[in-house]
Design an enzyme around this catalytic site. Structure first.
Site, short mmCIF file in Angstrom:
data_model
loop_
_atom_site.label_atom_id
_atom_site.label_comp_id
_atom_site.label_asym_id
_atom_site.label_seq_id
_atom_site.Cartn_x
_atom_site.Cartn_y
_atom_site.Cartn_z
N VAL A 170 0.75 -0.96 -0.36
CA VAL A 170 0.11 -0.23 0.00
C VAL A 170 0.68 1.67 0.13
O VAL A 170 1.93 1.03 0.46
CB VAL A 170 -0.44 -0.12 1.16
N CYS A 171 0.20 2.10 -0.94
CA CYS A 171 0.95 3.41 -0.64
C CYS A 171 2.95 3.16 -0.93
O CYS A 171 3.07 2.32 -1.87
CB CYS A 171 0.43 4.16 0.47
#
Length: 244
Positions: free
Chosen positions: A117-118
């Protein structure tokens, strides 16, 4: 007339996944929503075991006041079916952390899905796990993925074979629902989404560089210029080590 025997209506059941192991990495100054957003989704997977994995079991300070306590340490972590690496400013230091990189590589070798994520995607890249894959990350770091041999893709969720990567921070919920649908089917993912009442209607159109007012985007970039330069240098060093 022959009487009929009444039938008892069946109750739909949710399939369980008792052997499924999902692990989310935690490290100092992680963006807590990168981790806790997907964690909340994964916690709804029937029968699965979900782990927060740290170097030790000591609490880890996030970027948002709270600390998160790992449920399992690197040394005792079982082989995960889903490895998830969140991001945040803290990921920059982890790019130089051989112990964390070794753990991620070892787990990726036996995982069904290797995910992030990210800016957690930068850590996957530094571990050599995105070469030849399409991937996404926070918009401010997207082009840096090319340093690790990945093809950057600007999207909320990017799936390329067994790599699933999510965009910045809030995209982690979209990402996790996508992973759940892959593992358990769309209906299970939709039930979790409904339980979370995940139906976003943001108050402003400023959630991406393409929609944010120019002044907002300029101010954001100016405030983060020093950090961005430092991150770029760390990524270049990490990419050089990976290639070597």
């Amino acid at each position: 007339m022959t009487p009929t025997t009444p039938t008892t209506p069946t109750t739909p059941t949710t399939p369980t996944t008792p052997d499924l192991r999902i692990g989310l990495l935690v490290f100092p100054n992680v963006t807590q929503l990168d981790l806790t957003g997907p964690l909340q989704v994964f916690a709804g997977v029937p029968g699965a075991s979900v782990h927060v994995v740290g170097k030790t079991l000591e609490p880890v300070l996030t970027d948002a006041v709270i600390s998160l306590t790992p449920t399992v340490a690197f040394a005792d972590c079982p082989q995960l079916d889903v490895l998830c690496v969140p991001g945040g400013h803290g990921v920059d230091l982890v790019l130089d952390d051989a112990e964390t990189l070794d753990f991620v590589r070892a787990q990726a070798g036996g995982a069904r899905y290797v995910t992030s994520v990210c800016t957690g995607a930068l850590l996957l890249g530094a571990a050599g796990l995105l070469q030849g894959y399409r991937a996404t990350t926070h918009w401010s770091a997207l082009e840096l993925l090319g340093e690790f041999g990945a093809t950057p893709e600007r999207t909320r969720v990017c799936r390329d074979r067994d790599r699933i990567t999510g965009g910045g921070v809030t995209a982690g919920i979209d990402f996790a629902l996508t992973v759940v649908a892959e593992l358990c089917g769309r209906e299970v993912a939709e039930r979790i989404q409904l339980h979370l009442e995940y139906d976003p209607h943001p108050p402003f159109s400023a959630g991406s560089p393409s929609s944010a007012p120019a002044a907002v985007l300029e101010a954001f970039r100016a405030a983060g210029a020093a950090h961005q330069a430092d991150r770029e240098e760390r990524v270049r060093r990490a990419a050089a080590r990976m290639r070597a």
